[in-house]
Design an enzyme around this catalytic site. Structure first.
Site, PDB file in Angstrom:
ATOM      1  N   HIS A 223       0.859  -1.196   0.000  1.00 20.86           N
ATOM      2  CA  HIS A 223       0.000   0.000   0.000  1.00 20.86           C
ATOM      3  C   HIS A 223       0.896   1.247   0.000  1.00 20.86           C
ATOM      4  CE1 HIS A 223      -3.266   2.664   0.668  1.00 20.86           C
ATOM      5  NE2 HIS A 223      -3.625   2.344   1.883  1.00 20.86           N
ATOM      6  N   HIS A 262      -2.332  -2.102  -9.488  1.00 17.64           N
ATOM      7  CA  HIS A 262      -3.281  -1.401  -8.611  1.00 17.64           C
ATOM      8  C   HIS A 262      -4.551  -2.242  -8.537  1.00 17.64           C
ATOM      9  CE1 HIS A 262      -5.809   1.777  -6.959  1.00 17.64           C
ATOM     10  NE2 HIS A 262      -4.687   2.383  -6.628  1.00 17.64           N
ATOM     11  N   ASP A 315       2.975   5.713  -6.830  1.00 14.29           N
ATOM     12  CA  ASP A 315       4.224   5.644  -6.050  1.00 14.29           C
ATOM     13  C   ASP A 315       5.460   5.445  -6.902  1.00 14.29           C
ATOM     14  OD1 ASP A 315       2.327   3.998  -3.551  1.00 14.29           O
ATOM     15  OD2 ASP A 315       3.145   6.019  -3.506  1.00 14.29           O
TER      16      ASP A 315
END
Ligand code: SDX
Length: 379
Positions: A223, A262, A315
């Site tokens: 995460h 994702h 990210d």
């Protein structure tokens, strides 16, 4: 064995558990709206302060409304001395553990800690949005044997994060980069940490407890931990020419390429592009273009996985940006948490507004109705 049950959805994949007006995500298009506004407009034209207002009040602020929010953020850039003392006691812990502990401790000093009204929850979320920056930056100074840096009233939220971290006033371009990064990380529907926070709020526990749940959940590498792992991956790869072999070996070993994939997006995460170009420019300016080149070569090598819906996520470039800003890797996840506090607060406000206890089922597959044998009769 076990009992009859309905269909099981492991990881709650694809399960809708409530309605929400926080953000709209179209995973197939790679589209993201915060309160109806496109992330591309907000990332390029708004500020973290304005987006925080939008999330917590549901509309874009007037200048006066924004000033009011901004002064609330400014008024809460300090910490109770007792919380600083706690940070000193645990200065050698991971910054995410210090953030989690610091937020927990702050509830003891917040006069509205037990007030679950929407207005009080919003006020506490705004306070925490500022206080969390002070926890992370004060800890970073203390663990280096330095004293915390007090906020500079001439700087905005993002600028003060960098200033309070380093003691050096950041360049406007660096402040803008952090501001965009906080915007991109501020809200994203019922992701694991937001869902966990909502579960806590659904028992009518308080916002500090819910945010502590969020911090603990975000810490995991699947995460919020991805940005730290992406930078470690880029360092392991070392040269763009090694990207293909690295990716193949990693996937053959059944491992994940960090910063890719994702649960919802089956197209490129719309947030990624807002850090990609900035990472390139910053790398050139800092004389370290190779990090961006390594990431781009990895993105190229991973292209075949796009037909499985695996693209870069928010990210992927964030880690390179933080590294180029001179931020240590163990602060990458805390930065994500700092951006996400308004989102967690909004998710909890929505839960409180129309609450139902969140309590799903598991299908029991164990033994049934066994006879109890006294201990002196057991073999
Ligand atoms: C965030 O949910 C949110 O909104 C989160 C977030 C937010 O703003 O809050 O967007 C922030 O958490 C972004 C994600 C950061 N995490 C990472 O970058 C870690 C690497 N990514 C993966 O671990 C993975 O993609 C997840 C955990 C993010 C999502 O995984 P899922 O939805 O549980 O899917 P899965 O693991 O079941 O994978 C499905 C398939 C598998 O292949 P098969 O076994 O079906 O053949 O896709 C493959 C996986 O092997 N796959 C990957 C991959 N991600 C998925 N293969 C290689 N590398 C990857 N990164």
């Amino acid at each position: 064995m076990g009992t009859e049950a309905g269909e099981i959805h492991r990881g709650l994949k694809g399960v809708y558990f409530d309605t929400s007006e926080a953000s709209f995500i179209d995973g197939s298009l790679g589209k993201l709206l915060y309160r109806g506004y496109n992330i591309h407009d907000l990332a390029e034209q708004s500020t973290f302060e304005e987006v925080t207002y939008l999330l917590l009040y549901g509309h874009l602020p007037t200048e006066r409304e924004l000033e009011t929010l901004d002064s609330s953020l400014r008024d809460n850039r300090g910490l109770p001395e007792e919380v600083v003392d706690i940070i000193r006691l645990i200065k050698n812990c991971h910054p995410m553990d210090v953030l989690r502990t610091g937020i927990s401790a702050l509830s003891a000093f917040d006069p509205e800690a037990e007030d679950k009204s929407i207005d009080a929850t919003r006020r506490k979320g705004i306070r925490l949005t500022s206080q969390a920056v002070s926890i992370v930056t004060a800890h970073h100074r203390i663990r280096q044997g330095l004293e915390p840096v007090n906020a500079d009233p001439s700087l905005n939220h993002a600028g003060n994060f960098l200033y309070m971290l380093t003691g050096q006033k950041p360049m406007d371009q660096e402040t803008n980069l952090m501001d965009v990064d906080f915007i991109l990380h501020s809200e994203h529907g019922s992701n694991a940490s937001a869902f966990a926070a909502r579960v806590t709020a659904s028992t009518l526990s308080d916002l500090h407890s819910a945010v502590v749940t969020g911090v603990g959940t975000l810490k995991g590498p699947l995460h919020g931990g991805a940005a730290e792992s992406v930078m470690k991956m880029a360092q392991d790869i070392g040269d763009p020419a090694n990207a293909e072999n690295y990716a193949r070996t990693t996937i053959e070993n059944g491992e994940r390429i960090m910063g890719f994939g994702h649960r919802v997006y089956r197209a490129e995460d719309p947030r990624a592009r807002h850090l990609r170009e900035r990472a390139r420019v910053l790398g050139e300016q800092k004389g370290e273009p190779h990090w961006f080149q390594i990431l781009m070569s990895l993105q190229e090598v991973m292209k075949p996985y796009q037909n499985k819906g695996i693209y870069v996520n928010v990210d992927f470039f964030a880690g390179a940006v933080y590294h180029l800003l001179g931020i240590p890797e163990d602060l990458f996840i805390p930065i994500f948490a700092l951006g996400r506090i308004p989102g967690w607060t909004l998710q909890c406000m929505e839960q409180y507004e129309n609450n139902v206890l969140i309590r799903p089922l598991t299908q029991y597959t164990g033994e049934m109705d066994l006879e109890y044998i006294a201990i002196d009769k057991r073999e």
